[in-house]
Design an enzyme around this catalytic site. Structure first.
Site, PDB file in Angstrom:
ATOM      1  N   GLY A  14     110.722  46.339   9.962  1.00  0.00           N
ATOM      2  CA  GLY A  14     111.657  46.591  11.056  1.00  0.00           C
ATOM      3  C   GLY A  14     110.984  46.635  12.424  1.00  0.00           C
ATOM      4  CG  ASN A  15     106.851  47.999  13.021  1.00  0.00           C
ATOM      5  OD1 ASN A  15     106.959  47.390  11.960  1.00  0.00           O
ATOM      6  ND2 ASN A  15     105.688  48.219  13.595  1.00  0.00           N
ATOM      7  CE  LYS A 134     118.864  50.255   3.131  1.00  0.00           C
ATOM      8  NZ  LYS A 134     117.579  50.821   3.550  1.00  0.00           N
ATOM      9  CE  LYS A 218     110.448  43.902   5.256  1.00  0.00           C
ATOM     10  NZ  LYS A 218     110.221  45.259   4.856  1.00  0.00           N
ATOM     11  CE  LYS A 280     106.955  48.706   3.628  1.00  0.00           C
ATOM     12  NZ  LYS A 280     108.030  47.766   3.971  1.00  0.00           N
TER      13      LYS A 280
HETATM   14  P1  ADP Z   1     109.462  48.458   6.953  1.00  0.00           P
HETATM   15  O1  ADP Z   1     110.484  48.369   8.035  1.00  0.00           O
HETATM   16  O2  ADP Z   1     108.174  47.833   7.342  1.00  0.00           O
HETATM   17  O3  ADP Z   1     109.954  48.039   5.611  1.00  0.00           O
HETATM   18  P2  ADP Z   1     109.449  51.208   5.968  1.00  0.00           P
HETATM   19  O4  ADP Z   1     109.720  52.372   6.855  1.00  0.00           O
HETATM   20  O5  ADP Z   1     110.483  50.822   4.977  1.00  0.00           O
HETATM   21  O6  ADP Z   1     109.057  50.012   6.918  1.00  0.00           O
HETATM   22  O7  ADP Z   1     108.089  51.484   5.161  1.00  0.00           O
HETATM   23  C1  ADP Z   1     106.878  51.836   5.831  1.00  0.00           C
HETATM   24  C2  ADP Z   1     106.686  53.341   5.826  1.00  0.00           C
HETATM   25  O8  ADP Z   1     106.334  53.818   4.528  1.00  0.00           O
HETATM   26  C3  ADP Z   1     105.570  53.865   6.684  1.00  0.00           C
HETATM   27  O9  ADP Z   1     105.971  53.999   8.025  1.00  0.00           O
HETATM   28  C4  ADP Z   1     105.232  55.219   6.044  1.00  0.00           C
HETATM   29  O10 ADP Z   1     105.822  56.261   6.789  1.00  0.00           O
HETATM   30  C5  ADP Z   1     105.915  55.166   4.690  1.00  0.00           C
HETATM   31  N1  ADP Z   1     105.098  55.577   3.559  1.00  0.00           N
HETATM   32  C6  ADP Z   1     105.566  56.286   2.508  1.00  0.00           C
HETATM   33  N2  ADP Z   1     104.619  56.525   1.604  1.00  0.00           N
HETATM   34  C7  ADP Z   1     103.482  55.961   2.089  1.00  0.00           C
HETATM   35  C8  ADP Z   1     102.147  55.881   1.594  1.00  0.00           C
HETATM   36  N3  ADP Z   1     101.795  56.409   0.430  1.00  0.00           N
HETATM   37  N4  ADP Z   1     101.238  55.220   2.344  1.00  0.00           N
HETATM   38  C9  ADP Z   1     101.591  54.652   3.518  1.00  0.00           C
HETATM   39  N5  ADP Z   1     102.832  54.718   4.043  1.00  0.00           N
HETATM   40  C10 ADP Z   1     103.783  55.349   3.334  1.00  0.00           C
HETATM   41 MG    MG Z   2     111.560  49.059   4.515  1.00  0.00          MG
END
Ligand code: ADP
Ligand code: MG
Length: 318
Positions: A14-15, A134, A218, A280
């Site tokens: 997203g960022n 969701k 995604k 992820k």
């Molecule tokens: P995107 O938009 O890139 O999909 P998300 O917010 O869905 O972003 O996922 C990324 C986030 O996952 C990070 O900002 C972090 O806060 C979170 N996160 C949760 N658990 C972990 C972890 N174990 N290590 C790193 N980040 C983590």
């Molecule tokens: Mg995400």
């Protein structure tokens, strides 16, 4: 003989398109996309990768839903999955134009770039349809939410003390429907943008396809895409440089390499938050188990280093 270019699917978080705290004006989004595309341009220039790009759409589809709802008395509102299709066009266009402009500045304006409006097939019997979870779109008061539930059959839920929201199913992606078209574009040297926002969720019905109101993760859809285009590398770009153990605790530890077995074990131990890092890691595991060479999870700024094994978290079979 030059080394063959590796097909690399890049999932933009997203960022990459909208930063926290921004309003989401077109200029803001375009500027973010330009920064993102500058990184992608470096990958293209290295001559080592053929790019296939996918991206999130949370804030964009949220705004489109809000516009539809606010203007419902003057312009007919569209279903959620149509809003998803609109967001693919919006974001795909920004990436196409920015990437072209940057590549043209390096004398590579000849590289074709195309966005494919992508349908992703989900299974009607997926358990997610029994448990919509969701959150999508704007926040409502309890009263508004309950009216929407009775008038439109929406599922609504209170969201962590912040108000009420519509919730939709998040089924597992089964098939990238446009995979053959995407493969042909790649074979014709195109950079392809596909499966944006996890794709437009569709089910198979009476020998055809039908859109459904749901949201596909995604990163999981990106994994399906990566397998379908026979990618060697699946690069997930988010807002953290590495996957962490004991995230946000004094014991936090960045991981530079994970085997599938390690990734699975840490996931079971609950190191990765559901809905953000967990999908992820799950997508990365699926990709290397399906024969992909490596999956990488890192931030946009570290992408180029991570591809050279000098940053990020790399997940491989062994
Ligand atoms: P995107 O938009 O890139 O999909 P998300 O917010 O869905 O972003 O996922 C990324 C986030 O996952 C990070 O900002 C972090 O806060 C979170 N996160 C949760 N658990 C972990 C972890 N174990 N290590 C790193 N980040 C983590
Ligand atoms: Mg995400």
């Amino acid at each position: 003989m030059p080394e063959e270019k590796k097909i690399t699917v890049i999932a933009l978080g997203g960022n990459a398109i909208l930063q926290p705290g921004q309003k989401g004006t077109f200029q803001e989004q375009l500027k973010n996309v330009e920064t993102t595309c500058a990184q992608l341009t470096q990958m293209v220039e290295s001559g080592k990768y053929k790019l296939v790009i996918t991206h999130g759409n949370g804030p964009q589809v949220g705004n489109i839903l809000l516009q539809n709802e606010t203007a419902k008395d003057v312009a007919a509102p569209m279903p959620l999955y149509v809003c998803g299709a609109e967001s693919q066009g919006l974001i795909g266009f920004m990436i196409q134009q920015s990437l072209h402009n940057l590549l043209a500045g390096k004398g590579r304006g000849d590289i074709p770039i195309a966005t494919v409006v992508t349908q992703v097939v989900v299974d009607e019997t997926d358990a997610a349809f029994q448990n919509p979870s969701k959150p999508v779109g704007p926040f409502y008061s309890e009263e508004e939410a309950k009216t929407l539930a009775s008038d439109k059959g929406y599922h609504v839920k209170e969201d962590a003390g912040r108000g009420w929201r519509r919730v939709v199913p998040s089924p597992d992606p089964k098939e990238i429907f446009e995979k053959d078209a995407i493969r042909q574009l790649i074979a014709a040297r195109s950079i392809v943008i596909a499966s944006g926002g996890g794709g437009i969720p569709v089910i198979r019905k009476n020998g055809g396809l039908r859109g459904v109101d749901a949201v596909i993760d995604k990163d999981l859809a990106g994994e399906r895409l990566a397998v379908d285009v026979q990618a060697k590398i699946f690069l997930i770009l988010t807002d953290v440089d590495q996957v962490k153990l004991n995230y946000k605790t004094p014991q936090e530890k960045g991981l530079s390499h994970l085997t599938v077995a390690e990734a699975r074990r840490y996931s079971e131990e609950g190191h990765f938050a559901k809905g953000s890092m967990e999908p992820k890691v799950r997508a990365a595991i699926r990709f290397v188990e399906a024969g992909g060479e490596k999956a990488i999870i890192t931030s946009l700024g570290k992408a180029v280093e991570a591809l050279d094994g000098k940053a990020g978290t790399t997940i491989t079979k062994q």
